[in-house]
Scaffold this active site. Structure first.
Site: not given
Ligand code: SAH
Length: 393
Positions: A226, A248-249, A296, A336
């Site tokens: 993420f 990230d997705s 995260d 969160c």
């Molecule tokens: N750690 C980052 C914030 C993460 S926010 C920072 O410090 O800036 C959560 C992220 O998870 C988003 O970018 C979203 O696109 C991604 N996301 C959501 N579901 C997901 C999944 N199933 N697999 C991978 N990424 C995912």
């Protein structure tokens, strides 16, 4: 003044200064208030409890502006914003921090108002009928108090639907361009896409935790699930990780992450587009291991009603992460979700370690920075919790 009269006994949470009035607690609406109008909240016996903003479409039918009978006007917003901004200056001991939250909703006495500062640009997010009603005043006072030159509005959070409000993404004050700006955080540069980025453009609440990961990364193989625009991953690179794999997705988030990597001349990360739930399984099947895993994820449980489903998702990814860690490895894991308490989160992580068959300890507890305060009378504000767990070596 227009008023909401509560049912007998339903004044209790207001007396504990919880700032929300639920529709089920209201016996009668006196007068004919419109959405966002100021109303008085009175108990069944006529006691004056608070001054609030009315939101007829929401289950949270009113949000408290003040416990005293003060006028809700320009001066009210000016004073609240002055107070919020001054507290940031007193609390943040990092004079070079150019990006921070200036107003954090209920916890700053401004329900439904979030304002983030990115250097000279503010990003405003309004999520309640009361905040919406006062948009122009809030914008003017924010500019006046902060000295910033422009405001972008990113009122596109899903919760607006519950208030009957349409999404708004627009330049609200000052120049529309540029829509992409760079900020510095603990010496690293990040690009913020004001128009299309997540939330207000950046996850400011994780600022200090990103720095923490930088300090822990040296010589380790790091996985950042993420990763969004690369926050944790680039800090791991800056902290001399042996290798960094970031997932990230969202292709758009990864494009930002790659460009942030270039901007900081940090070339060692591998950026993967994919679903963390699947990728962790693939890594497990391939026998891949890491020394530090950051998880995260997005909010799995916006409210307590989603907690059970969210708990399964948190357990799944954390269990897999524990399996990928080498002995002595670190799991830096976050939730969160407002609907998952710190206590529940810890239980979920304990269950994940148990089922993964690893012995692990909590070595640190993490939360948001001082610019994201949690008012003690508003426990819902305590959404971000993190644990650093060490797997037995
Ligand atoms: N750690 C980052 C914030 C993460 S926010 C920072 O410090 O800036 C959560 C992220 O998870 C988003 O970018 C979203 O696109 C991604 N996301 C959501 N579901 C997901 C999944 N199933 N697999 C991978 N990424 C995912």
């Amino acid at each position: 003044m227009n008023a909401l009269i509560l049912k007998p006994g339903r004044e209790k949470s207001l007396k504990r200064r919880h700032p929300w009035v639920f529709s089920g607690a209201v016996a009668k609406v006196q007068g004919n208030p419109d959405a966002g109008d100021t109303v008085e909240i009175r108990s069944a016996t006529g006691e004056r409890l608070a001054i609030a903003a009315y939101s007829p479409k929401s289950q949270i039918v009113a949000r408290v502006w003040d416990w005293q009978e003060v006028p809700i006007d320009q001066d009210f917003f000016y004073k609240r914003i002055v107070q919020a901004v001054a507290q940031r200056q007193a609390l943040l001991d990092q004079p070079d921090t150019v990006a921070m939250r200036l107003v954090h909703g209920e916890s700053d006495g401004l329900p439904g108002v979030v304002a983030d500062r990115y250097g000279d640009t503010l990003v405003l997010q309004l999520t309640s009928a009361g905040a919406e009603r006062w948009r122009e005043v809030i914008a003017d006072k924010l500019l006046e108090v902060s000295g910033a030159s422009r405001i972008w509005e990113r009122s596109d959070a899903e919760v607006r639907v519950l208030e009957g409000l349409a999404p708004v993404i627009a330049a609200l004050r000052g120049a529309r361009e540029p829509t992409r700006i760079a900020i510095s955080e603990h010496g690293l540069q990040f690009e913020i896409d004001l128009e299309r980025g997540h939330k207000t453009g950046f996850y400011l609440d994780q600022r200090d935790n990103r720095r923490r990961v930088r300090a822990l990364a040296r010589g380790r193989d790091v996985l950042d699930g993420f990763c969004y625009s690369g926050g944790f991953a680039l800090n791991a690179c800056a902290g001399d990780a042996k290798s960094v794999t970031a997932v990230d997705s969202s292709a758009e988030a990864l494009a930002l992450a790659r460009s942030n990597a270039e901007r900081n001349k940090l070339a060692q990360a591998e950026w993967l587009e994919g679903d963390v739930f699947q990728l962790l399984r693939r890594f497990r099947d391939q026998g891949r291991n890491f020394d530090l895993v950051v998880l995260d994820p997005p909010k799995f449980a916006p409210t307590a009603a989603h907690a059970a489903k969210a708990a399964r998702a948190y357990k799944d990814i954390n269990l897999l992460a524990f399996k990928l860690l080498r002995p002595g490895g670190l799991l830096v894991t976050f939730s969160c979700s407002g609907g998952v308490s710190a206590d529940l989160f810890q239980k979920i992580i304990a269950g994940a370690a148990l089922d993964a068959g690893v012995d692990a300890q909590i070595v640190e507890r993490l939360g948001p920075g001082a610019d994201h305060p949690v008012a003690l009378n508003f426990p819902e504000g305590d959404y971000l919790k993190g644990l650093i767990c060490r797997v037995a070596g």
